[in-house]
Design an enzyme around this catalytic site. Structure first.
Site, PDB file in Angstrom:
ATOM      1  N   GLU A  67      18.237  -2.351  -2.991  1.00  0.00           N
ATOM      2  CA  GLU A  67      18.007  -3.775  -3.250  1.00  0.00           C
ATOM      3  C   GLU A  67      19.283  -4.584  -3.073  1.00  0.00           C
ATOM      4  O   GLU A  67      20.389  -4.064  -3.117  1.00  0.00           O
ATOM      5  CB  GLU A  67      17.460  -3.996  -4.671  1.00  0.00           C
ATOM      6  CG  GLU A  67      18.150  -3.219  -5.773  1.00  0.00           C
ATOM      7  CD  GLU A  67      19.600  -3.593  -6.035  1.00  0.00           C
ATOM      8  OE1 GLU A  67      19.933  -4.794  -5.941  1.00  0.00           O
ATOM      9  OE2 GLU A  67      20.417  -2.700  -6.330  1.00  0.00           O
ATOM     10  N   GLU A  70      22.012  -1.183  -3.903  1.00  0.00           N
ATOM     11  CA  GLU A  70      21.771  -1.003  -2.462  1.00  0.00           C
ATOM     12  C   GLU A  70      21.074   0.315  -2.135  1.00  0.00           C
ATOM     13  O   GLU A  70      20.646   0.522  -1.015  1.00  0.00           O
ATOM     14  CB  GLU A  70      23.082  -1.075  -1.651  1.00  0.00           C
ATOM     15  CG  GLU A  70      23.856  -2.353  -1.805  1.00  0.00           C
ATOM     16  CD  GLU A  70      25.166  -2.336  -1.010  1.00  0.00           C
ATOM     17  OE1 GLU A  70      25.395  -1.379  -0.243  1.00  0.00           O
ATOM     18  OE2 GLU A  70      25.951  -3.283  -1.161  1.00  0.00           O
TER      19      GLU A  70
END
Length: 338
Positions: A171, A311
């Site tokens: 994300e 991430e």
């Protein structure tokens, strides 16, 4: 969405083989039960999980109007560019781990540009240009929540079409540690100050403001534990939840990353508790809410490296351990004491 139970026959086969390998029983520690769980997820004992994908969902958050981060909202779009060009931490570690990276615009507050080559690794599924400020009303409508969930499922389908053995949702979204902490507090019932951390490295005054913002939101959305995605969520969090549910329905293991990804897992678990059986906690990070959610869901992390990047990086770093669990199960010799 229907999620099948773990395959008990495959798990028994894996457990029986573990007892015959050339080692003392239990000597490989957490790798042994992990191999049994993976066999149950896959429905077989010989899955090497070689086709790996990180899907990074990006979106912006209306809550950034309250200055809960050290960086401006525009950094979300900037980081999407870094993902697309292969320069971010997730890209570097994914290359090391033999995983491909796909980026999904779930709700970035910008028009994103990319090259023709990059387009093959990009999904433009923008639900809206960021969520609403959840201290003033719901973060999103019911229709938007559904769209985010379906976007995550569609991203999984695309990766399945390319060949997928294991999924890592990642994300990016400035302000999303505030959103994730609000979700954790709402669903677990733990005090806001205990689940809220410094995110991008905020100072004491900003941390107090984050806590106050979340407490204000929880007071507004009573009970905040109902319809949590709509009330407090982010589009990338909803998409990750949809991806987890859809992957689990296809018996694809999901490696869960940091606080924001784990908050998405909590949303998925709220919708269908059976999703938990297909989740592997890659690590526990520096954000205090991360451990709280893992304990709440009964997930034991493989690594503890004090990470707080997101991430999908922490989950990627756990891949060698997951691979080792299956390789030792399949490739070790067996005892012959006759």
């Amino acid at each position: 969405m229907s999620i099948s139970p773990l395959d008990s026959a495959a798990m028994q086969q894996a457990a029986d083989r573990q007892k015959t390998l050339v080692k003392p029983q239990g000597a490989l520690g957490a790798l042994e039960p992990l191999s049994v769980r993976l066999a149950g997820m896959l429905g077989r004992t010989d899955g090497m999980l070689e086709r790996r994908a990180v899907v990074v969902f990006a979106a912006d958050h209306g809550i950034t109007a309250h200055h809960v981060s050290t960086v401006p909202q525009s950094v979300t779009a900037y980081m999407v560019g870094q993902f697309m060009s292969g320069n971010a931490a997730v890209n570097v570690i994914a290359r090391q781990m033999g995983a491909r990276v796909t980026v999904v615009d779930a709700g970035v507050n910008a028009e994103l540009a990319y090259t023709t080559t990059e387009a093959a690794h990009f999904i433009g599924g923008k639900v809206a240009p960021g969520t609403a400020d959840f201290t003033q009303g719901r973060a999103m409508s019911a229709e938007q929540a559904r769209a985010a969930l379906l976007l995550g499922a569609a991203a999984v389908d695309q990766e399945v079409g390319r060949g997928l053995d294991i999924l890592i949702p990642g994300e990016m979204g400035i302000g999303n540690t505030t959103t994730a902490s609000a979700i954790v507090a709402a669903i677990t019932g733990q005090p806001v100050e205990q689940v809220t951390g410094r995110g991008t490295g905020v100072d004491d005054a900003t941390l107090r403001r984050k806590v106050q913002v979340i407490e204000t939101a929880l007071q507004r959305h009573v009970p905040a534990g109902d319809d949590t995605l709509m009330k407090l969520g982010g589009f990338e969090i909803g998409a990750m939840a949809g991806a987890m549910l859809h992957a689990a329905s296809k018996r694809i293991p999901v490696v869960v990353d940091g606080l924001i990804c784990t908050a998405a897992a909590l949303i998925a678990h709220q919708m269908n508790p059976d999703v938990r059986h297909y989740l592997i906690a890659g690590h526990v990070g520096a954000e205090p809410g991360h451990r709280i959610v893992l304990d709440y869901m009964g997930l034991e992390p493989l690594l503890a490296l004090d990470l707080r990047l997101g991430e999908g990086t922490g989950a990627l770093l756990a891949l060698p351990l997951i691979e080792a669990a299956m390789r030792t199960l399949n490739e070790m010799g067996t005892l012959d004491l006759s």
